[in-house]
Each structure stands twice: as C-alpha cells, then as structure tokens.
Design a protein around this motif. Sequence first.
Motif, PDB file in Angstrom:
ATOM      1  N   HIS A 679       0.799  -1.220   0.000  1.00  0.00           N
ATOM      2  CA  HIS A 679       0.000   0.000   0.000  1.00  0.00           C
ATOM      3  C   HIS A 679       0.833   1.271   0.000  1.00  0.00           C
ATOM      4  N   THR A 680       2.161   1.142   0.041  1.00  0.00           N
ATOM      5  CA  THR A 680       2.996   2.340   0.040  1.00  0.00           C
ATOM      6  C   THR A 680       3.017   3.016  -1.322  1.00  0.00           C
ATOM      7  N   SER A 681       3.055   2.234  -2.394  1.00  0.00           N
ATOM      8  CA  SER A 681       3.162   2.813  -3.739  1.00  0.00           C
ATOM      9  C   SER A 681       2.798   1.740  -4.764  1.00  0.00           C
ATOM     10  N   PRO A 682       2.466   2.144  -5.995  1.00  0.00           N
ATOM     11  CA  PRO A 682       2.218   1.137  -7.040  1.00  0.00           C
ATOM     12  C   PRO A 682       3.410   0.227  -7.276  1.00  0.00           C
ATOM     13  N   ALA A 683       4.601   0.781  -7.168  1.00  0.00           N
ATOM     14  CA  ALA A 683       5.785  -0.073  -7.350  1.00  0.00           C
ATOM     15  C   ALA A 683       5.877  -1.111  -6.235  1.00  0.00           C
ATOM     16  N   GLY A 684       5.525  -0.709  -5.031  1.00  0.00           N
ATOM     17  CA  GLY A 684       5.535  -1.667  -3.935  1.00  0.00           C
ATOM     18  C   GLY A 684       4.513  -2.761  -4.131  1.00  0.00           C
ATOM     19  N   LEU A 685       3.315  -2.409  -4.600  1.00  0.00           N
ATOM     20  CA  LEU A 685       2.285  -3.413  -4.855  1.00  0.00           C
ATOM     21  C   LEU A 685       2.749  -4.410  -5.913  1.00  0.00           C
ATOM     22  N   LEU A 692       5.551 -12.699  -4.436  1.00  0.00           N
ATOM     23  CA  LEU A 692       4.713 -13.689  -3.771  1.00  0.00           C
ATOM     24  C   LEU A 692       4.322 -14.814  -4.739  1.00  0.00           C
ATOM     25  N   VAL A 693       3.908 -14.440  -5.952  1.00  0.00           N
ATOM     26  CA  VAL A 693       3.500 -15.453  -6.929  1.00  0.00           C
ATOM     27  C   VAL A 693       4.702 -16.287  -7.353  1.00  0.00           C
ATOM     28  N   GLU A 694       5.835 -15.626  -7.607  1.00  0.00           N
ATOM     29  CA  GLU A 694       7.027 -16.374  -7.998  1.00  0.00           C
ATOM     30  C   GLU A 694       7.483 -17.307  -6.881  1.00  0.00           C
ATOM     31  N   GLY A 695       7.409 -16.831  -5.631  1.00  0.00           N
ATOM     32  CA  GLY A 695       7.805 -17.680  -4.524  1.00  0.00           C
ATOM     33  C   GLY A 695       6.871 -18.854  -4.325  1.00  0.00           C
ATOM     34  N   ALA A 696       5.577 -18.636  -4.524  1.00  0.00           N
ATOM     35  CA  ALA A 696       4.629 -19.735  -4.354  1.00  0.00           C
ATOM     36  C   ALA A 696       4.803 -20.799  -5.422  1.00  0.00           C
ATOM     37  N   LEU A 697       5.206 -20.381  -6.620  1.00  0.00           N
ATOM     38  CA  LEU A 697       5.376 -21.334  -7.714  1.00  0.00           C
ATOM     39  C   LEU A 697       6.788 -21.893  -7.800  1.00  0.00           C
ATOM     40  N   HIS A 698       7.651 -21.460  -6.865  1.00  0.00           N
ATOM     41  CA  HIS A 698       9.030 -21.960  -6.878  1.00  0.00           C
ATOM     42  C   HIS A 698       9.049 -23.432  -6.467  1.00  0.00           C
ATOM     43  N   ARG A 699      10.019 -24.178  -7.008  1.00  0.00           N
ATOM     44  CA  ARG A 699      10.083 -25.609  -6.737  1.00  0.00           C
ATOM     45  C   ARG A 699      10.222 -25.907  -5.244  1.00  0.00           C
ATOM     46  N   LEU A 783      -2.736 -12.116  -0.818  1.00  0.00           N
ATOM     47  CA  LEU A 783      -2.814 -11.483  -2.131  1.00  0.00           C
ATOM     48  C   LEU A 783      -4.051 -10.598  -2.244  1.00  0.00           C
ATOM     49  N   VAL A 784      -5.157 -11.035  -1.660  1.00  0.00           N
ATOM     50  CA  VAL A 784      -6.379 -10.230  -1.700  1.00  0.00           C
ATOM     51  C   VAL A 784      -6.178  -8.927  -0.942  1.00  0.00           C
ATOM     52  N   HIS A 785      -5.570  -9.003   0.235  1.00  0.00           N
ATOM     53  CA  HIS A 785      -5.340  -7.785   1.012  1.00  0.00           C
ATOM     54  C   HIS A 785      -4.404  -6.842   0.289  1.00  0.00           C
ATOM     55  N   CYS A 786      -3.442  -7.403  -0.422  1.00  0.00           N
ATOM     56  CA  CYS A 786      -2.532  -6.537  -1.175  1.00  0.00           C
ATOM     57  C   CYS A 786      -3.225  -5.930  -2.391  1.00  0.00           C
ATOM     58  N   CYS A 787      -4.085  -6.715  -3.068  1.00  0.00           N
ATOM     59  CA  CYS A 787      -4.752  -6.221  -4.274  1.00  0.00           C
ATOM     60  C   CYS A 787      -5.891  -5.276  -3.966  1.00  0.00           C
ATOM     61  N   SER A 788      -6.413  -5.330  -2.763  1.00  0.00           N
ATOM     62  CA  SER A 788      -7.552  -4.486  -2.406  1.00  0.00           C
ATOM     63  C   SER A 788      -7.070  -3.135  -1.913  1.00  0.00           C
ATOM     64  N   ALA A 789      -7.984  -2.185  -1.958  1.00  0.00           N
ATOM     65  CA  ALA A 789      -7.689  -0.865  -1.407  1.00  0.00           C
ATOM     66  C   ALA A 789      -7.550  -0.980   0.107  1.00  0.00           C
ATOM     67  N   PRO A 790      -6.787  -0.057   0.784  1.00  0.00           N
ATOM     68  CA  PRO A 790      -6.596  -0.167   2.233  1.00  0.00           C
ATOM     69  C   PRO A 790      -7.895  -0.199   3.009  1.00  0.00           C
ATOM     70  N   SER A 805      -8.374  -4.599  -7.154  1.00  0.00           N
ATOM     71  CA  SER A 805      -7.920  -3.582  -8.087  1.00  0.00           C
ATOM     72  C   SER A 805      -7.554  -4.242  -9.417  1.00  0.00           C
ATOM     73  N   PRO A 806      -8.111  -3.764 -10.520  1.00  0.00           N
ATOM     74  CA  PRO A 806      -7.773  -4.377 -11.821  1.00  0.00           C
ATOM     75  C   PRO A 806      -6.293  -4.342 -12.118  1.00  0.00           C
ATOM     76  N   GLU A 807      -5.614  -3.269 -11.726  1.00  0.00           N
ATOM     77  CA  GLU A 807      -4.180  -3.187 -11.997  1.00  0.00           C
ATOM     78  C   GLU A 807      -3.420  -4.233 -11.198  1.00  0.00           C
ATOM     79  N   ALA A 808      -3.863  -4.469  -9.965  1.00  0.00           N
ATOM     80  CA  ALA A 808      -3.205  -5.487  -9.156  1.00  0.00           C
ATOM     81  C   ALA A 808      -3.439  -6.867  -9.731  1.00  0.00           C
TER      82      ALA A 808
END
Length: 941
Positions: A679-685, A692-699, A783-790, A805-808
């Motif tokens: 929630h700090t910035s779009p780059a942070g999101l 998170l997605v890359e880590g979850a899909l990591h072997r 992921l939902v908490h990160c994609c949603s507005a604060p 958020s569609p962008e998220a």
Amino acid sequence: MSALCDPPGAPGPPGPAPATHGPAPLSAQELSQEIKAFLSGVDPILGHQLSAREHARCGLLLLRSLPPARAAVLDHLRGVFDESVRAHLAALDESPVAGPPHLRPPPPSHVPAGGPGLEDVVQEVQQVLSEFTRANPKAWAPVISAWSIDLMGQLSSTYSGQHQRVPHVTGSLNELLQLWMGCPATRTLMDIYVQCLSALIGSCPDACVDALLDTSVQHSPHFDWVVAHIGSSFPGTIISRVLSCGLKDFCVHGGAGGGAGGSGGSSSQTPSTDPFPGSPAIPGEKRVPKIASVVGILGHLASRHGDSIRRELLRMFHDSLAGGTGGRSGDPSLQATVPFLLQLAVMSPALLGTVSGELVDCLKPPVVLSQLQQHLQGFPREELDNMLNLAVHLVSQASGAGAYRLLQFLVDTAMPASVITTQGLAVPDTVRESCDRLIQLLLLHLQKLVHHRGGSPGEGVLGPPPPPRPVPFLDALRNHVGELCGETLRLERKRFLWQHQLLGLLSVYTRPSCGPEALGHLLSRARSPEELSLATQLYAGLVVSLSGLLPLAFRSCLARVHAGTLQPPFTARFLRNLALLVGWEQQGDEGPAALGARFGESASAHLSDLAPLLLHPEEEVAEAAASLLAICPFPPEALSPSQLLGLVRAGVHRFFASLRLHGPPGVASASQLLTRLSHTSPAGLKAVLQLLVEGALHRGNTELFGGEVDGDNETLSAVSASLASASLLDTNRRHTAAVPGPGGIWSVFHAGVIGRGLKPPKFVQSRNQQEVIYNTQSLLSLLVHCCSAPGDTECGGCWGAPTLSPEAAKAVAVTLVESVCPDAAGAELAWPPEEHARATVERDLRIGRRFREQPLLFELLKLVAAAPPALCYCSVLLRGLLAALLGHWEASRHPDTAHSPWHLEASCTLVSVMAEGSLLPPALGNMHEAPSPSTLLRQGT
C-alpha cells in the motif's frame, strides 16, 4: 675544658677517636694554641684573622684531639654548611634560565661551587665524622645523626622561599629532592645521616629515627624531602615510624577533616569542599598538623613501596579493631586509628589507590564488620557523621578495578538478609543500616558531583572554562555498564533502585557514551513488561539531559547485531521489546507512549539495517524482526527503490519460511508487513505481488500448496554428473531452450533420456490435505489484502468476493505467465486461429503439465478472474491448458470421464474461470454444472 666546650645539659662525650684515624696527637701546648685559635678566630702565632677554611679545619683538629669539644665544633660546622648552601643557591640564582634543577645549566665558572674553598672542608667533615661512626657507632652515631638531621631541617626551613630556585613546599616533593640532593653540602649531610642509620639499623635504630621525626615535626613541611629520601632507603623502618608519629600528632591535634581525640575534631570541614586541609586544627596554633607531612612522605614512597605501605596501613586498622571497642576510656591511639586512616586516604589519592585493591577483601569477613561496628559504638554522633562523610568521599574517589567490587560489596551488605544470596555476609542489622545510609549518601554526593562538575558560574569568565572535574568512581564504572544493567534487571528490592539511579548518573556523566549503551542493554535483556519499564524510566530521566539518546542507542544496538557481538537470544529480545514499545504507543498508553513513538521513528530511519534481519539464520531473530517491521511506521517520505525492494524480498522470504515452520498461524507478522508495503506505492504493490506469486510457484515451495516434486532429483543429478560425457543430453537441453518453429523437429514430448530410460515419476509430498488448504488460503488472503484498497481489507479474508484492483490483478496475471511459460510472455491476447495450435503442441503440453504439478495455479486464475478484464492477460495459459485438455479428451479411449478425474476437474475449473473472467457467454459458462450421460444413467439406476 669540658665545661668550656660543652653546652649546658649536653650528654657526656663519647670515647676519644682512635689513634689510627687523623694526624698524630697534639701536645698540651699545641692543643692550647688550637683552642685559642678556634675560640678567637685569630692565628695565635701570626696574629691574622683565620679564613673560613682555616677556622673549620681548626675545629676538625679539635674534634679529633679533644672529644669534649664536639658540641662547640659541631655548632661551628653548622655555619660552614650554611655558607656552602648559600653559595650554591647564589650560583643557581645567577643562572639565566629558570626551571627544574635537572634542567638548569651549571653555575658560572667564576663562582666556585659551595663557596670559596668550602667544598674541601665539607668533604673533610664527612671523612672525619665517617671515621668516628665506623670506629664507635654506638657512641658517635646518635650524636652525629641528630646533628646532621637537625642541620638539614634548619637549612631547609631557612632557605625555603628566600631564593627563586627553591620550589615552594606546596609543589612537587621530587623537585625539592632534586634541588637539595644537587647541593654538595646537603647531600653530604644526607650521606652522613644514612651512614649513622645504617650502623644502628640492626641494633637500635630508635635514636636516629626519633631525631628524624622530631626534626620533621619541627621543620615540616620543608623537611619532607629528607624523610622521603631516607624512607626510600629504609622503607620498613621509616614507614611504620612515620605512621606512628602521624597518629600521635593526630591524637593530640586532630585532623582538619575530623578525628578522634583533642578539640580539633569539632572544627572539621566537609571533605568534598576541601579534601586536602592545610590549616591548623587547633585555633591559635601556627604549626601545620603533622598529618599533611605524613601524606606527602607516604605519597612519595607509594610508587616504589606501595606494598609495604598497604601492609602497614592494614596492620594498623586490624590492630585498632583488635584493641577493643571505641570510646573515651580506651587507648587514644587505637580510638583515633580509623579516623586517622580515613583522613590519610582523603588527603592522598595515592594512598587511597594503594589500599583500595584489598579493601573489600579486608572487610568481607563478617567478624571484621562486627568488630568495626563495636569499635565505632563509643564515638560521639558528630564524629560518626564526619567519618561517614569521609567514607562517602572516599568511595566517590575510588578508581580502578576495585571500584566495582567496592560497590558490589556495599550493595550486598546493605541488602536485607532475605534476598542476600552471597555466602558469608551474615552481618548485624546495624551494619546493614549503616551501609544503606552510606549508599544513599553516596548517590546524593555523586548527583551533586555530576550536575555541578563544571565549576561555579564565575569560573572561566576571563578565560577558557576549566575542564569538568573528574569523578574517579564513575570513571571506573564505565566498563561495567553491562553488569550494572544485569543487576538492575534482577528487580531485587532496593538493589535495583540504587543501581538504576547509578546508571542514570553514569549516563549523564559520560555523555554520550554510556547512556545509549545502558539503554541498549536494558532493551536487549528485559524479559517482562516490568523489566522493560526500567528502560522507559531511564529514558524519562535522561531525555532532558541527553539529546539524541534513542537514535544513538538504536544505532549502537544494530551495530552490535550486525557485528555479531550481540548474541541471537538478546537480539531477538531487543527486537521484540521494540515491537512491544511501538505497540504500546499505538495503543495510546500514556506511560511509554513517547518512548515507543521515538523508537518507531528511529526504526523507520534504519529500515535498510532491519530488513536483513528478516533473513537471519536464527528463527527467533527473524520472527522478532518481522514483528517489529509489521508495526514500525514507515518514513514520511517515500521509500527509495532499494529500500522498498530489499524489504519486499526479505518479507516474502519470511512469509514462506514462517509458513513452512509454523503454518498459517505463524505468518501474521510477515503478512502484515507485506500488506503495508503493497500500500505504500504502485511499485511496492507490483513487487509484492510478483515476488509472492514467484515464490509460491518456486520448486522449493511447491509442496506447501499440494504440488508435485521430482521423485529423485538428487540421484538424477548425481547420475548426470557421472554421465557428463553424454553429448546427447547437452544437445537435448540446448535445443529445448530454443524457440520452436511450426512443425519443427524439436516439437516432441521428452519422456526420458537416451540410455537411462523414462524420467522418474512425480509424487506429491505427504502433507495433510487440510494443511494444504490452510496454506493456500493464507497465501490467497494475503494477495487479496494486497490487491484491495486499504479500506477494503475489513472483510476478514473472504477472498472469494473481494473488491480487487484491476491493476493489481493484471500484475498477478503477468507474473503467472512469466512464471509458467516465460517464452510466451508478451504474446497476443486475442485467441489465434485453430490451425495455430499445431505449432504450440510442446508449449501446451508443458503448460498442462505445470497446472497438474501445481494446483495453486487454478486458485491464482480464480483470483485474477475476480477482477475482469485481467484474465485476458492469462490467455496464453488458458489456451495452452485448453489445448492440453482437448488433446487428452480426443485421445482418450475410456467412455467414462471418471477414468480421468484430474482432467475432468481441470476442465470444469477452466470453464468456471473463463466464465468468471467474462471470456465465455453466460450459457456456456454454466456447462461445467451439467451432469455427464454416465452420471445420469447411474442416477437413473
């Protein structure tokens, strides 16, 4: 003749000098002429006035031939030595350069040293008296020693202050020694006395030492250099006699700091205002008390004979205690010993340092404390208060390693018996009360010294301000801050209050070094809110005096953490306590709220230093760091890209590590941190979602979410290493990485390796299915908490119907494509013609195989589909999965779909996701809910 030569009351003459020494005996007529010449100073034959040299030699001739004339001759020789000293000082005065004696140039060549011709006479006097002492020491040594020592005292007093080259008596004793030992006359007198004392040291030294001390009392302090020099030659004899003389003088005259005996005890002054008294204790008496001379002499001897002085002082102390209780009825010298020793220590830091090392060992036996308490019972209240003030001053002046031991001894002795753990301290209650009062007065005295050490307001007005006055006791405690903090955190009654107050004084005194160190120790060792409150109390007491205390404490602790000097348990405790303080501030507690807010500000300024702690190898440290960063306020300005990326990477690593070790309940701190970062910035999101997605899909994390892993990866790698010469394997790998062309020869399904058979089978890690569900829900909730507005994160983690958020969601979709099929990233979103599927068979099979290995991909697709039109960015994955499923169903030889349960479930989920993402018409979107014909037949039967 004897009546003519000897003064009234003089002792009888010693035996005549032996005939072997000096010239031949004189006749009666010659002896008469020599007597007349000596008395009149005129040559009886030639009638002219005798010179000083001739007159002195006449006296020496009489001294050899007529022993009864010794008093008159020795009295005349006083004038010879006086003239020699005067000539020597006059030569020094004519020297153009002033300074210490050892730096002065030699006297002018036209001025003979020691007067005109007197240097020869001085040597002859030494030779004659030495012969007498060697011939008959028992008879001549007392007489000659008394004469020489009295003459040195007279010369020292006479010329003190009359010549600019004679140092003042208040100056250095070493300068006086260098001056007088550089004078031939006084050096000769010193050699004569040392010879006499050496002759009697084995049999009866009292005569020589009594003369020395009597002269010292008469000519003190100008005579101290003589006693100091002789004491260096005969330490065992001189030290004990000097102390005995000083004690007797103290009994009669009292000390300027208070003492027993005499009327001087009532006119004492506070040791802190003038610890070095120089005025008489008895009103109207002009002589300075002998204790000042004792201090100077022993202080000079302390550098070389400290052990002898320490043994003698401790012997006097123990003898006074063994002599019985105090009071006016006992031996005055025994009564005055303790006040006398206290006064000596107050007046001389050198003597205090000599005995401070063994003072604790001397007082530790309970019998000694009991004897001391009984000894002091008979003293008046006023004298007891004086001695207590002296003791307080002495403790404040203690230095070195003995200072901390002395503090521990006082604290242990003053503690009530119920909490004393040190063995052997069974002391009476009166002793405990006295130590309690001593500690309280000591803290009050140290407080005055610390807050008024800069001097009076008028000092330094006409020049630079004087340096702050040192407090040796606090200087000695600089290296014991850790021990003091550890003792304070024990929370023993009275003890922790005293040491906590001492920590505050030490922090103010040594600013800014010990304050941050003490606060850091308290924060890294506190194990309960009660112990942690000591840090808040210390901060509250120092915040006015020390600016920037918290940032310094925070930086010093972090420096110790990264340097590895702070052990992991203390590091974890430090971070947890910080998190607790910041939490108090956020809860609005008024007590530690200010401290928590300040520490939150300091932590936000060091996010780059705190982020690596999330990767700490010790689990408790990493978890504590996550707890702190989860509630630590971020800086008002935006985080720099490096800070943001470092925190996100470390936070994602912490999330998966906690999920693996503790399950979903253990990821609360990491989830909160990542949510705040998103929630700090779009780059942070974007960074949080991608990692998170890359880590979850990591072997390495696949099995957490029910995925398949290679059955024998280690064995496969070992065999591959042994068959490294097989070029087919390398060629296969190189061409697999190439971009396939339509209808190319490399669009094949690799079922194994030539020469080794099929690939090893896949298997699912044996994890509880319920655990897999919880892990998946934890990840999706984050992921939902990160994609949603604060403001939209209050739904309690119900990720099924969130406001995303569609962008998220788009960022998640792009990451999915890059992770599953990186060679198709950035492909066209529109569905290509059906003929295009022939060129993507290998890619479609790989996508289908990835979905089968990692069921989490279906849940991530559902998440993306919840925010249309983000699912369009996953069209490559959808097409590949659809092609793989269609290929399976077309090639399947089973009439019933129940033989392919995974493909059936995947097909239904794919239709549902595409319908949710508005990629299918509503009618087709419900096709997965229609039952199959076989199902209808089974239901009909």
